[in-house]
Design an enzyme around this catalytic site. Structure first.
Site, mmCIF file in Angstrom:
data_model
loop_
_atom_site.group_PDB
_atom_site.id
_atom_site.type_symbol
_atom_site.label_atom_id
_atom_site.label_comp_id
_atom_site.label_asym_id
_atom_site.label_seq_id
_atom_site.Cartn_x
_atom_site.Cartn_y
_atom_site.Cartn_z
ATOM 1 N N ASP A 35 16.447 56.519 -37.906
ATOM 2 C CA ASP A 35 16.242 56.943 -36.306
ATOM 3 C C ASP A 35 14.736 55.923 -36.585
ATOM 4 O O ASP A 35 14.913 55.227 -37.450
ATOM 5 C CB ASP A 35 15.664 58.207 -36.476
ATOM 6 C CG ASP A 35 16.194 58.782 -34.770
ATOM 7 O OD1 ASP A 35 15.070 57.610 -33.964
ATOM 8 O OD2 ASP A 35 16.057 59.709 -34.500
ATOM 9 N N ILE A 36 14.816 55.794 -35.128
ATOM 10 C CA ILE A 36 13.553 54.813 -34.055
ATOM 11 C C ILE A 36 12.882 55.457 -35.690
ATOM 12 O O ILE A 36 11.238 54.270 -34.819
ATOM 13 C CB ILE A 36 13.801 54.117 -32.675
ATOM 14 C CG1 ILE A 36 13.157 52.916 -33.174
ATOM 15 C CG2 ILE A 36 13.162 55.493 -32.247
ATOM 16 C CD1 ILE A 36 13.963 51.586 -32.242
ATOM 17 N N ASP A 53 17.364 50.334 -35.547
ATOM 18 C CA ASP A 53 17.527 50.233 -34.463
ATOM 19 C C ASP A 53 19.287 49.790 -34.682
ATOM 20 O O ASP A 53 19.508 49.298 -34.960
ATOM 21 C CB ASP A 53 16.595 49.459 -33.874
ATOM 22 C CG ASP A 53 17.175 48.856 -32.312
ATOM 23 O OD1 ASP A 53 17.678 49.474 -32.097
ATOM 24 O OD2 ASP A 53 16.509 47.657 -32.359
ATOM 25 N N TYR A 143 23.751 57.229 -17.089
ATOM 26 C CA TYR A 143 24.099 58.280 -18.372
ATOM 27 C C TYR A 143 25.900 58.685 -18.554
ATOM 28 O O TYR A 143 26.441 58.686 -19.690
ATOM 29 C CB TYR A 143 23.285 59.440 -18.797
ATOM 30 C CG TYR A 143 23.861 60.462 -20.466
ATOM 31 C CD1 TYR A 143 22.824 59.961 -21.454
ATOM 32 C CD2 TYR A 143 24.105 61.405 -19.584
ATOM 33 C CE1 TYR A 143 23.772 60.227 -22.404
ATOM 34 C CE2 TYR A 143 24.950 62.443 -20.719
ATOM 35 C CZ TYR A 143 24.354 61.614 -21.925
ATOM 36 O OH TYR A 143 24.699 62.993 -23.264
ATOM 37 N N LYS A 147 28.755 57.318 -21.129
ATOM 38 C CA LYS A 147 29.493 57.868 -21.622
ATOM 39 C C LYS A 147 30.975 58.115 -21.297
ATOM 40 O O LYS A 147 31.894 58.021 -21.936
ATOM 41 C CB LYS A 147 29.084 59.538 -21.534
ATOM 42 C CG LYS A 147 27.727 59.863 -22.429
ATOM 43 C CD LYS A 147 27.580 59.831 -23.539
ATOM 44 C CE LYS A 147 26.859 59.622 -24.196
ATOM 45 N NZ LYS A 147 26.618 59.256 -26.135
HETATM 46 N N1 SER Z 1 22.576 67.728 -22.161
HETATM 47 C C1 SER Z 1 22.936 66.433 -21.506
HETATM 48 C C2 SER Z 1 21.580 65.725 -20.750
HETATM 49 O O1 SER Z 1 21.352 66.943 -20.142
HETATM 50 C C3 SER Z 1 24.219 65.857 -21.161
HETATM 51 O O2 SER Z 1 25.245 65.552 -21.975
HETATM 52 O O3 SER Z 1 21.504 64.923 -20.647
#
Ligand code: SER
Length: 316
Positions: A35-36, A53, A143, A147
């Site tokens: 981990d970092i 990293d 995010y 993904k």
């Molecule tokens: N639990 C995560 C979040 O709330 C969802 O993958 O960002």
């Protein structure tokens, strides 16, 4: 037979428990945590640790070579709420780290990869209830976009280069050993800490916001079962839907009240509310059941009891 495993992002919410579970299974010295930043005592004292990293390909390659690593679990990521604040940093971390690991597998330096996806791959145009494995996906968060893109690349590397990559779309994960960091579902962990400390909690999501959730023990079991499943039984190389529990902040508060009658909740939705509103309420995981025998164990009541007992045991 013990397998040599590297966990990247081992000090986070999932990484910590996954590392401990894998060390139990494969032997402490066969599971390298990285981990970092440093993690909690349990993690740091139970086996090898390397500062790493995840965006540095060479640094990952050096560790893989040094320890003769066969499998990598890439758990490092910037979660939904934080990535909305730092979009480019979130995108770069989430994508660069994935390419680093996929390319190591493509070049046959490792045999197998686990990479977590999320319910965040879905968006407002996705069917909200019992969301199918294959459906409309128009994520609206940085995010979620990272993904969803990652899923496409995992499938591509599998089809094109034969990379053995496996993935789960985790729901919101609830755990007591390590806190989550920067997610929209974090309220469902914070609430337990504050219920014990103050018998009160102000939720940043509104009372009727239903989201798919899961207790960490189930999530770790799912991850390890998927990684142990025979390759030929897996029909999905993007990422598997994984169902668990679905509840609202109000229902969670009721469940806590059954254990702590004085507990009170109020609601002050913030910037995380629209993120939650764009995600499914519940998930259909028939494909995971069929391909690798998935079945969750924790319902809301069992999870609430496990959280409260777990947190109390850490404090005593
Ligand atoms: N639990 C995560 C979040 O709330 C969802 O993958 O960002």
């Amino acid at each position: 037979m013990a397998t040599k495993i590297l966990i990247i992002g081992a000090c986070g919410q999932i990484g910590t428990e996954l590392t401990l579970a894998l060390r139990e299974k494969h032997g402490e010295n066969n599971v390298i945590a990285s981990d970092i930043r440093e993690g909690n005592d349990d993690l740091m004292q139970s086996g090898p640790f390397e500062k790493l990293d995840a965006t540095n390909y060479k640094a990952i390659e050096d560790i893989v070579m040094h320890y003769e690593v066969e499998e990598v679990y890439l758990m490092a990521a910037m979660l939904s709420a934080t990535a909305e604040k730092f979009p480019m940093r979130g995108w770069n971390l989430n994508m660069d780290s994935l390419f680093n690991v996929l390319n190591l597998a493509k070049d046959k330096k490792i045999d197998k990869v686990f990479w977590p996806s999320s319910i965040a791959v879905f968006g407002p145009s996705t069917p909200k209830n019992d969301t199918p494995q294959t459906t409309v996906m128009e994520p609206t968060t940085v995010y979620g976009i990272s993904k969803q893109t990652g899923e496409r690349w995992c499938e591509y590397y599998h089809n094109k280069y034969g990379v053995d990559v496996r993935s789960i779309r985790y729901p919101g994960l609830i755990s007591y050993k390590t806190q989550p960091g920067g997610g929209t579902t974090d309220y469902a962990v914070e609430i337990f800490h504050e219920a014990l400390a103050k018998q009160a909690y102000t939720s940043f999501l509104s009372e009727e916001t239903a989201l798919p959730m899961m207790f960490m023990d189930d999530a770790i079991r799912a991850t390890i079962s998927l990684m142990e499943a025979p390759a030929e039984s897996l029909s999905i190389r993007s990422s598997y839907n994984l169902g668990g529990i679905s509840f609202t902040p109000k229902q969670l508060a009721e469940s806590i009240k059954a254990e702590i009658p004085a507990f009170k909740i109020d609601y002050e939705p913030d910037f995380r509310q629209p993120i939650a509103d764009s995600w499914p309420s519940s998930i259909n995981d028939e494909q995971a059941q069929k391909d690798w025998g998935w079945q969750h164990e924790y319902d809301l009541e069992k999870m609430t009891k496990a959280m409260l007992n777990g947190l109390k045991s850490l404090k005593s």
